[in-house]
Design a protein around this motif. Structure first.
Motif, PDB file in Angstrom:
ATOM      1  N   TYR A  71      -1.144  -4.423   9.963  1.00  0.00           N
ATOM      2  CA  TYR A  71       0.434  -4.100  10.002  1.00  0.00           C
ATOM      3  C   TYR A  71       1.375  -5.135  10.571  1.00  0.00           C
ATOM      4  CZ  TYR A  71      -1.277   1.011  10.866  1.00  0.00           C
ATOM      5  OH  TYR A  71      -2.387   1.843  10.315  1.00  0.00           O
ATOM      6  N   LYS A 125     -11.327  -0.274   7.940  1.00  0.00           N
ATOM      7  CA  LYS A 125     -11.064  -1.337   9.272  1.00  0.00           C
ATOM      8  C   LYS A 125     -11.572  -2.578   9.031  1.00  0.00           C
ATOM      9  CE  LYS A 125     -11.993   0.185  13.862  1.00  0.00           C
ATOM     10  NZ  LYS A 125     -12.508   0.605  15.469  1.00  0.00           N
ATOM     11  N   TRP A 177       1.310  -1.135  -0.071  1.00  0.00           N
ATOM     12  CA  TRP A 177      -0.265  -0.079  -0.142  1.00  0.00           C
ATOM     13  C   TRP A 177       1.046   1.093  -0.056  1.00  0.00           C
ATOM     14  CZ3 TRP A 177      -5.086   1.185  -0.801  1.00  0.00           C
ATOM     15  CH2 TRP A 177      -5.825  -0.555  -0.567  1.00  0.00           C
ATOM     16  N   LEU A 202       2.432  -0.287   6.909  1.00  0.00           N
ATOM     17  CA  LEU A 202       0.652  -0.690   6.900  1.00  0.00           C
ATOM     18  C   LEU A 202       0.435  -1.730   5.784  1.00  0.00           C
ATOM     19  CD1 LEU A 202      -2.707  -0.085   7.403  1.00  0.00           C
ATOM     20  CD2 LEU A 202      -2.402   1.150   5.246  1.00  0.00           C
ATOM     21  N   LEU A 246      -7.759  -2.769   9.927  1.00  0.00           N
ATOM     22  CA  LEU A 246      -6.382  -2.140   9.990  1.00  0.00           C
ATOM     23  C   LEU A 246      -5.253  -3.587   9.837  1.00  0.00           C
ATOM     24  CD1 LEU A 246      -6.194   1.235   9.905  1.00  0.00           C
ATOM     25  CD2 LEU A 246      -6.954   0.623   8.029  1.00  0.00           C
ATOM     26  N   ALA A 259      -3.482   7.453  10.355  1.00  0.00           N
ATOM     27  CA  ALA A 259      -3.504   5.739  10.511  1.00  0.00           C
ATOM     28  C   ALA A 259      -5.268   5.930  11.860  1.00  0.00           C
ATOM     29  CB  ALA A 259      -2.393   5.379  11.139  1.00  0.00           C
ATOM     30  N   ILE A 312      -5.513  -2.747   4.285  1.00  0.00           N
ATOM     31  CA  ILE A 312      -6.873  -1.544   4.809  1.00  0.00           C
ATOM     32  C   ILE A 312      -7.604  -2.282   4.511  1.00  0.00           C
ATOM     33  CG2 ILE A 312      -7.584   0.385   3.781  1.00  0.00           C
ATOM     34  CD1 ILE A 312      -5.100   1.729   3.494  1.00  0.00           C
ATOM     35  N   ALA A 332      -8.510   4.453  10.230  1.00  0.00           N
ATOM     36  CA  ALA A 332      -9.069   3.051  10.826  1.00  0.00           C
ATOM     37  C   ALA A 332     -10.791   3.901  11.132  1.00  0.00           C
ATOM     38  CB  ALA A 332      -8.352   3.704  12.600  1.00  0.00           C
TER      39      ALA A 332
END
Length: 218
Positions: free
Chosen positions: A144, A140, A31, A150, A142, A132, A153, A136
């Protein structure tokens, strides 16, 4: 004997040429994060976890296979704050951030995954919220990795995070427009593997003729 050794050497070179030519590095699947400056997307200089946008800013995310920031693919579609946040009235003590989420194309998607349709959303967050945190509130879950990169998504993709990607030369997947042009140039002449193969075939054929003559003369 010397002729056989030469044939074996060329055969080894052929295997190496074909083996290294089977996969071609394309880049990394990830991303990318963008800021909107007027009518232009610019690659963000900070990550979404540290960037603190202002009220009225437009930011974008694009999932694609890219070599680096200079090669990164920009989000598609319209991206203006007025249209994205038209139905979200301002609130006291809050800021509005327009977000463009481009999940990319099937060419860039991981195996067995289908990219969702692009989305636009207006995030309403506290004045000190990061990108971020704004993300969120509208996309959502998300995901990591341990390095705070990231990875997903709205749950896409399900697995993987910035992994290197290679494309098989004999792949049946449809190339992008740029890849198609590049492949067209490569197909303009014989490849190294093809030339090496022709050399081996010719040499083995010559060896067979030489052996036959030797038997007749013997």
């Amino acid at each position: 004997m010397r002729l056989r050794r030469a044939a074996a050497l060329l055969l080894t070179l052929l295997v190496l040429a074909l083996g290294t030519g089977q996969a071609q590095a394309v880049g990394y699947r990830y991303w990318s994060f963008w800021d909107r400056d007027g009518n232009t997307w610019t690659y963000a200089t900070q990550g979404p976890s540290t960037a603190v946008p202002s009220d009225g800013d437009v930011q974008g995310f694009r999932f694609a296979v890219s070599e680096d920031s200079a090669d990164a693919t920009k989000p598609r579609g319209t991206a203006d704050f007025a249209s994205i946040c038209a139905n979200t009235p301002p609130k006291d003590g809050k800021k509005r951030i327009a977000l463009v989420l481009d999940f990319g194309t099937a060419t860039d998607a991981p195996r067995r995954e289908t990219p969702p349709q692009p989305r636009r959303a207006c995030a309403v967050v506290s004045p000190d919220a990061t990108t971020a945190e704004a993300l969120a509130t509208v996309a959502k879950p998300l995901r990591y990795n341990t390095n705070a990169l990231l990875c997903a998504i709205a749950g896409y993709p399900k697995t993987g995070c910035g992994e290197p990607v290679t494309r098989e030369n004999n792949s049946t997947s449809k190339p992008t427009e740029t890849e198609g042009k590049a492949e067209g140039k490569k197909d303009g002449g014989p490849s190294v593997g093809l030339l090496a193969g022709a050399g081996v075939v010719a040499l083995l054929g010559a060896a067979a003729v030489w052996q036959a003559r030797r038997r007749r003369n013997g």
